[in-house]
Design a protein around this motif. Structure first.
Motif, PDB file in Angstrom:
ATOM      1  N   ALA A 164      36.786  33.395  34.197  1.00  0.00           N
ATOM      2  CA  ALA A 164      35.885  34.551  34.304  1.00  0.00           C
ATOM      3  C   ALA A 164      36.115  35.528  33.153  1.00  0.00           C
ATOM      4  O   ALA A 164      35.165  36.058  32.561  1.00  0.00           O
ATOM      5  N   THR A 165      37.381  35.768  32.815  1.00  0.00           N
ATOM      6  CA  THR A 165      37.692  36.675  31.708  1.00  0.00           C
ATOM      7  C   THR A 165      37.193  36.127  30.381  1.00  0.00           C
ATOM      8  O   THR A 165      36.702  36.872  29.520  1.00  0.00           O
ATOM      9  N   GLN A 166      37.304  34.815  30.195  1.00  0.00           N
ATOM     10  CA  GLN A 166      36.852  34.190  28.957  1.00  0.00           C
ATOM     11  C   GLN A 166      35.376  34.484  28.701  1.00  0.00           C
ATOM     12  O   GLN A 166      35.002  34.882  27.593  1.00  0.00           O
ATOM     13  N   TRP A 167      34.534  34.309  29.718  1.00  0.00           N
ATOM     14  CA  TRP A 167      33.097  34.518  29.534  1.00  0.00           C
ATOM     15  C   TRP A 167      32.716  35.993  29.613  1.00  0.00           C
ATOM     16  O   TRP A 167      31.700  36.403  29.062  1.00  0.00           O
ATOM     17  N   LEU A 168      33.546  36.776  30.280  1.00  0.00           N
ATOM     18  CA  LEU A 168      33.306  38.215  30.315  1.00  0.00           C
ATOM     19  C   LEU A 168      33.538  38.823  28.935  1.00  0.00           C
ATOM     20  O   LEU A 168      32.775  39.693  28.484  1.00  0.00           O
ATOM     21  N   GLU A 196      46.939  39.719  33.721  1.00  0.00           N
ATOM     22  CA  GLU A 196      46.183  40.334  32.629  1.00  0.00           C
ATOM     23  C   GLU A 196      44.686  40.091  32.790  1.00  0.00           C
ATOM     24  O   GLU A 196      43.869  40.978  32.504  1.00  0.00           O
ATOM     25  N   ASP A 197      44.305  38.898  33.236  1.00  0.00           N
ATOM     26  CA  ASP A 197      42.884  38.606  33.456  1.00  0.00           C
ATOM     27  C   ASP A 197      42.305  39.517  34.524  1.00  0.00           C
ATOM     28  O   ASP A 197      41.188  40.032  34.396  1.00  0.00           O
ATOM     29  N   LEU A 198      43.077  39.718  35.599  1.00  0.00           N
ATOM     30  CA  LEU A 198      42.598  40.574  36.685  1.00  0.00           C
ATOM     31  C   LEU A 198      42.471  42.026  36.235  1.00  0.00           C
ATOM     32  O   LEU A 198      41.567  42.740  36.674  1.00  0.00           O
ATOM     33  N   GLN A 199      43.368  42.457  35.366  1.00  0.00           N
ATOM     34  CA  GLN A 199      43.264  43.820  34.854  1.00  0.00           C
ATOM     35  C   GLN A 199      41.977  44.006  34.047  1.00  0.00           C
ATOM     36  O   GLN A 199      41.292  45.030  34.174  1.00  0.00           O
ATOM     37  N   GLY A 200      41.623  43.006  33.243  1.00  0.00           N
ATOM     38  CA  GLY A 200      40.380  43.088  32.480  1.00  0.00           C
ATOM     39  C   GLY A 200      39.157  43.075  33.379  1.00  0.00           C
ATOM     40  O   GLY A 200      38.183  43.805  33.134  1.00  0.00           O
ATOM     41  N   ILE A 201      39.187  42.261  34.443  1.00  0.00           N
ATOM     42  CA  ILE A 201      38.060  42.206  35.370  1.00  0.00           C
ATOM     43  C   ILE A 201      37.923  43.523  36.123  1.00  0.00           C
ATOM     44  O   ILE A 201      36.817  44.042  36.319  1.00  0.00           O
ATOM     45  N   ALA A 202      39.055  44.095  36.547  1.00  0.00           N
ATOM     46  CA  ALA A 202      39.023  45.361  37.277  1.00  0.00           C
ATOM     47  C   ALA A 202      38.436  46.476  36.418  1.00  0.00           C
ATOM     48  O   ALA A 202      37.695  47.333  36.910  1.00  0.00           O
ATOM     49  N   ALA A 203      38.747  46.459  35.117  1.00  0.00           N
ATOM     50  CA  ALA A 203      38.227  47.491  34.229  1.00  0.00           C
ATOM     51  C   ALA A 203      36.728  47.340  34.000  1.00  0.00           C
ATOM     52  O   ALA A 203      36.045  48.319  33.701  1.00  0.00           O
ATOM     53  N   ALA A 204      36.199  46.118  34.135  1.00  0.00           N
ATOM     54  CA  ALA A 204      34.775  45.878  33.867  1.00  0.00           C
ATOM     55  C   ALA A 204      33.897  46.065  35.094  1.00  0.00           C
ATOM     56  O   ALA A 204      32.668  45.999  34.979  1.00  0.00           O
ATOM     57  N   LEU A 225      47.653  43.787  43.858  1.00  0.00           N
ATOM     58  CA  LEU A 225      46.214  43.659  43.698  1.00  0.00           C
ATOM     59  C   LEU A 225      45.465  44.875  44.241  1.00  0.00           C
ATOM     60  O   LEU A 225      44.510  45.355  43.636  1.00  0.00           O
ATOM     61  N   THR A 226      45.893  45.362  45.406  1.00  0.00           N
ATOM     62  CA  THR A 226      45.219  46.528  45.970  1.00  0.00           C
ATOM     63  C   THR A 226      45.414  47.749  45.077  1.00  0.00           C
ATOM     64  O   THR A 226      44.490  48.556  44.914  1.00  0.00           O
ATOM     65  N   ALA A 227      46.603  47.892  44.482  1.00  0.00           N
ATOM     66  CA  ALA A 227      46.819  49.008  43.556  1.00  0.00           C
ATOM     67  C   ALA A 227      45.961  48.868  42.312  1.00  0.00           C
ATOM     68  O   ALA A 227      45.526  49.853  41.717  1.00  0.00           O
ATOM     69  N   LEU A 228      45.669  47.613  41.920  1.00  0.00           N
ATOM     70  CA  LEU A 228      44.880  47.373  40.723  1.00  0.00           C
ATOM     71  C   LEU A 228      43.392  47.613  40.955  1.00  0.00           C
ATOM     72  O   LEU A 228      42.716  48.227  40.137  1.00  0.00           O
ATOM     73  N   PHE A 229      42.880  47.162  42.093  1.00  0.00           N
ATOM     74  CA  PHE A 229      41.440  47.240  42.348  1.00  0.00           C
ATOM     75  C   PHE A 229      41.028  48.459  43.184  1.00  0.00           C
ATOM     76  O   PHE A 229      39.850  48.697  43.372  1.00  0.00           O
ATOM     77  N   PHE A 230      42.007  49.194  43.701  1.00  0.00           N
ATOM     78  CA  PHE A 230      41.688  50.414  44.458  1.00  0.00           C
ATOM     79  C   PHE A 230      42.412  51.596  43.845  1.00  0.00           C
ATOM     80  O   PHE A 230      43.034  52.399  44.541  1.00  0.00           O
TER      81      PHE A 230
END
Length: 638
Positions: A164-168, A196-204, A225-230
């Motif tokens: 997902a990060t690659q195509w994002l 790192e991929d999840l951090q990029g997705i969360a920012a987008a 994960l909850t701290a990252l996405f919330f």
């Protein structure tokens, strides 16, 4: 069931909306789902929602963020797919044919689980296929194909975080209109090196996205994960079904066997030949070499099995699981060497043996640790491409030989839906109680009964038989102690399997014959043969072989030089070796998994029949001698 059109001109059920079944339990109809989804549910013959579905679907339908924890096999996939599909159908019905955008992103840790989620989407959109489009972009294919599929903005995209990060990053995957984000097996995603991929997705992510996380455990990874996405201070609704699961009647029986290292092989031989375990079996082993060693050992006795490990291409792994679920195979030997995978760069550290829960949580939270995968396995195409680009940019002096590594997006003990498994056999005990829990979750699913049988080697028997010894067995007793305590906390119990090993002494000489035949060279050749066959059968390489026939010829004529010595006498169990009960104790073709149907030769059968009637053969004997039976008066005269 009566139906009427709602305000969006979509048929919906009336008359029993919000009504529970006769038993007082929730029904799918009472969940207020789209009628087309209800039709698909009826087609799958699902009688009632599981606890995680009955509680999680209403929360998701109301738009709340959900963090759900439920045991493996409890129906978590359907708990997030149904409300997402329902929301998409309602939006598309009122969209006035506007240009569609991707509104749901489902992240999973492995390619196998991505394929499984995609298959579930296909099943439950059977009556709404024209209104919902979904794509799985984690599979191995040409980049241009993936780009074209994403260019049409499917409603749902299923992917691993890395893909997902690659195509994002290339602005091909558009998340500007995203409404739903799902992270399945949330506690496993970080362990696969996707932080790192999840951090990029969360920012987008745009604001207002509904986030749903599904997990079999609530551990430190989920907190990360909850701290990252919330990060905005919002908190998800936590749905923990531990109490309901503890109140359920246990359907899983757990047993362990104290055994020497070479006796593991003796046990699996007798278990299948004497039909001590019936039905489908998954045999978990420590690594890829062990996987082929067990397979070749069983073949010595006519017990056929298939292998599943990260060395095989992803399409082959998916095919093996599919054939197992269809009943083509009865036994799978699975090398789940990626129970916990290290960082993304492939620098994997061998994790220490689990001694207590605090140490396990600390290690798991750091995302460290993995069983070292074999370095001679086939790399995936995306990894090869990335390394090739890096090597091209680097100075020649700095370039180093490329090492092959296992597919980091592979995992057997989590997520994969093995159906109707009667037993999980831990040939090699896992290194942690967490891995043990996920392994045994492959059986006793959806209310069915199942058994988990584990072999463990006590300290005093470790390294007593070096040809069958592996380092992982050194701490089996400590790991088993932790497993027992964790299972007791969950209401389970691990018992000793009452088995009299003295009755198997007569089989030992056969064990020695079979083990001598399965040499290291034979194991290596078996691995090579498996990969060679996958290359020959690959659809993607078909054109390459057409343009380069010499490559195909080399593959086909690259014969084995050290095949396992055939020993036909081992396939049959003589009467004097049988325990009490004689031949009745031995099942016919127990565990046999034929790769092709053995058909009887019809011509040979007819010849044998005619031969018995005196036709189609040379006449012999008195009265049939042509000289003695010669009629001098001519044919038809007496």
């Amino acid at each position: 069931m009566k139906r009427k059109l709602n305000e969006n001109d979509v048929p919906e059920a009336v008359g029993d909306k919000g009504v529970k079944g006769a038993s007082g339990k929730a029904t799918f109809t009472s969940l207020d789902l789209d009628s087309r989804l209800l039709q698909a549910i009826t087609g799958e013959k699902f009688a009632a929602p599981t606890p995680v579905q009955a509680k999680g679907i209403p929360l998701a339908l109301s738009g709340k963020d959900v963090l759900a924890r439920a045991k493996t096999g409890s129906g978590k996939t359907l708990a997030y797919i149904l409300p997402i599909l329902d929301a998409i159908l309602k939006r598309n019905a009122s969209a006035n044919k506007q240009a569609k955008q991707t509104t749901a992103l489902i992240l999973v840790p492995t390619k196998e689980l991505a394929a499984q989620v995609t298959a579930t989407l296909q099943t439950f959109t059977a009556f709404s296929a024209q209104d919902v489009r979904f794509e799985n972009i984690s599979r191995k294919e040409d980049a241009a194909v993936t780009r074209s599929r994403l260019a049409e903005s499917p409603d749902v995209v299923v992917a691993t975080p890395g893909r997902a990060t690659q195509w994002l990053n290339q602005d091909v995957l558009q998340l500007g209109e995203l409404k739903h984000l799902v992270i399945d097996e949330a506690d496993l995603v970080l362990n696969y090196g996707y932080e790192e991929d999840l951090q990029g997705i969360a920012a987008a992510l745009p604001s207002g996205v509904q986030k749903i996380m599904m997990s079999a455990t609530l551990r430190t990874e989920v907190d990360t994960l909850t701290a990252l996405f919330f990060s905005d201070g919002a908190k998800p609704t936590i749905l923990d079904l531990s109490a309901e699961e503890a109140a359920e009647k246990p359907t899983l029986s757990q047993y362990v066997v104290r055994t020497a290292e070479e006796d593991k092989f003796l046990l699996i031989y007798t278990i299948f030949k004497l039909q001590l375990i019936k039905g489908k079996v998954i045999i978990f082993v420590a690594d890829v070499d062990r996987c082929y060693r067990v397979k070749l050992f069983l073949e010595q006795f006519g017990i056929r099995s298939c292998v599943l490990n990260s060395e095989l291409p992803v399409n082959s792994r998916l095919h093996v699981v599919e054939e197992f679920n269809k009943g083509v195979y009865d036994i799978i030997v699975a090398a789940d060497e990626n129970e916990v995978v290290g960082d993304e760069s492939g620098k994997r550290k061998k994790r220490k043996v689990e001694v207590n829960e605090e140490e396990e949580e600390a290690r798991d939270g750091a995302g460290a640790g993995a069983i070292v995968a074999d370095t001679t396995v086939v790399e995936q195409a995306d990894a090869e491409k990335a390394e090739a680009e890096t090597a091209a940019q680097a100075p020649k002096a700095a370039r180093k030989p490329r090492r092959r590594r296992a597919d980091r997006e592979y995992g057997v003990s989590r997520g994969i839906d093995f159906r109707h498994v009667s037993c999980v056999l831990n040939f090699d005990l896992p290194e942690t109680s967490k891995s043990y829990t996920h392994r045994i979750g492959r059986t006793a699913r959806a209310g069915q009964t199942g058994m988990a049988l584990s072999f463990y080697v006590p300290k005093e028997l470790y390294r007593k038989h070096k040809p069958t010894s592996i380092p992982q067995c050194e701490h089996d007793e400590k790991v088993l102690e932790t497993i027992r305590s964790k299972q007791e906390e969950k209401g389970g119990k691990v018992d000793e399997w009452q088995f009299d090993m003295t009755k198997l002494e007569g089989f030992r000489y056969r064990l020695a014959d079979a083990l001598r035949a399965v040499t290291r060279i034979a194991v290596r050749e078996a691995r090579t043969k498996e990969l060679r066959q996958e290359l020959i059968n690959s659809e993607k390489l078909k054109r390459h072989f057409e343009e380069n026939p010499e490559d195909l010829r080399h593959l086909r004529h690259d014969t084995e030089t050290h095949a396992v010595r055939a020993q036909p006498h081992l396939k049959h169990v003589p009467d004097y070796l049988l325990p009490a009960g004689g031949k009745a104790a031995v099942a016919k073709e127990v565990g046999s998994v034929a790769f092709r149907k053995e058909k009887e030769n019809g011509l040979r059968k007819r010849r044998a029949f005619n031969k018995g009637r005196g036709k189609g053969r040379i006449a012999k004997g008195k009265g049939l001698d042509p000289l003695k039976s010669l009629n001098a008066k001519g044919r038809g005269r007496k």
